[in-house]
Structures are given as C-alpha cells and as structure tokens.
Write a protein that holds these residues in place. Structure first.
Motif, short mmCIF file in Angstrom:
data_model
loop_
_atom_site.label_atom_id
_atom_site.label_comp_id
_atom_site.label_asym_id
_atom_site.label_seq_id
_atom_site.Cartn_x
_atom_site.Cartn_y
_atom_site.Cartn_z
N PRO A 7 0.67 -1.17 -0.36
CA PRO A 7 0.10 0.37 0.17
C PRO A 7 0.94 2.17 -0.21
N LYS A 8 2.33 1.48 0.63
CA LYS A 8 2.48 2.45 0.59
C LYS A 8 3.11 2.69 -0.66
N LEU A 11 0.45 4.05 -2.51
CA LEU A 11 0.26 5.20 -1.79
C LEU A 11 1.37 6.21 -3.46
N LEU A 32 -5.50 1.84 -9.00
CA LEU A 32 -5.63 0.53 -7.88
C LEU A 32 -5.43 -0.05 -7.59
N GLU A 41 -7.28 -1.37 0.83
CA GLU A 41 -6.36 -0.31 0.86
C GLU A 41 -6.97 0.95 -0.69
N SER A 44 -8.41 3.83 1.67
CA SER A 44 -7.70 3.69 2.71
C SER A 44 -6.82 5.36 1.29
N ILE A 45 -6.26 4.59 0.43
CA ILE A 45 -5.26 5.46 -0.68
C ILE A 45 -5.98 6.91 -0.85
N GLN A 48 -6.16 8.82 1.81
CA GLN A 48 -4.68 9.65 2.04
C GLN A 48 -4.79 10.81 0.73
#
Length: 158
Positions: A7-8, A11, A32, A41, A44-45, A48
């Motif tokens: 996920p990082k 992002l 995504l 995921e 949340s992305i 963010q």
C-alpha cells in the motif's frame, strides 16, 4: 489475488500519477485496481490522496473543462457529458462550466464555425449544411447556436 506492490508503494505511485496531471476518482481507483490492491487498501489510499490534496474533484473538473474547451474547442454539452461519464458531481460540473467565460465561449464558437464552414467543399448546399451541423453538434455546442449560425453563414454565402 496477490497485490503487485505494498500500500505504501501504491500510494507513492498514485501521488506521482496525480501530480503529473489532474485525475478524477475513477481514474485513480482504476489505477489502484490495476495494481491489484484490495477494496480496503484502495479506500485508504484515496482518502490519503484527498487529504494530501493530490486528488481534488473540483480542481479536476475545472481544469478538464477549460482544457477541453481551449485545446479541443469542445462545447458545454460535450464537456458535461464527458464529466458525467467520469462520475463528477453536478455541483463540480457547474463550477467547471462557470470557469469558461461567455466571451471566450462565443469567440471559440465563432472561430470554429467559420473554419469548419470554409473547410467544407460541397456544392450541394443541403449536404454542406448537414456536414457543418453534424460536426459542430458533435463538438458539443448547443443546437440553437448551431442552427442560428448556419442560417447566418448561408445568408453570407448568397
């Protein structure tokens, strides 16, 4: 289904993706999914990206509308339809259209119609009229504007 990246990492990729050019939520979500992220995921992305101001639907709608009008010379109907296809809210669509001044809109319409009319080499006046109207309507201009303009251009030609 195994994810292509963490996920990082996703992002970071999406931050770059959004920084490169304005994106709508649909494009980001599709990207995504192509990275094989899970629904949680993705949520949340996206949150963010919105929080960090990489993703802003209003900004996207405004830049999309102005770009398509100035560069591709699209009319309001086509812009609205394209934004709706991208699931942009009507509030954002109205804000985007407000960003195109009436003077600029008319000026673009006049230039486009004159160039189109002069570019159609058709002896049959009815066929020329149809080709002209089809082209300008496909560009997304309002039918009443198009039909008034074609009458005006035909009157000048006589």
């Amino acid at each position: 289904m195994k994810s292509d990246c963490t996920p990082k990492e996703a992002l970071q990729k999406l931050e770059h993706f959004c920084a490169y050019q304005e994106r709508c939520h649909d494009e980001v979500v599709s990207k995504l999914y192509s990275l094989k992220m899970t629904s949680d995921e993705i949520d949340s992305i996206v949150v963010q990206l919105i929080t960090d101001n990489f993703l802003n639907e209003t900004r996207f709608a405004c830049s999309f509308a102005q770009g398509k009008h100035r560069i591709k010379q699209w009319g309001k109907i086509r812009i609205v339809n394209e934004l709706k296809a991208r699931h942009i809210t009507s509030t954002n669509i109205n804000l985007a259209l407000a960003g195109i001044s009436a003077e600029e809109y008319i000026e673009t319409f006049e230039k486009l119609t004159q160039k189109c009319w002069d570019g159609i080499h058709e002896n049959n006046q009815l066929k020329k009229r149809k080709k002209f109207c089809d082209y300008i309507l496909r560009r997304g201009y309002e039918s009443n504007m198009v039909y008034e303009k074609v009458k005006e251009l035909e009157a000048e030609a006589k």
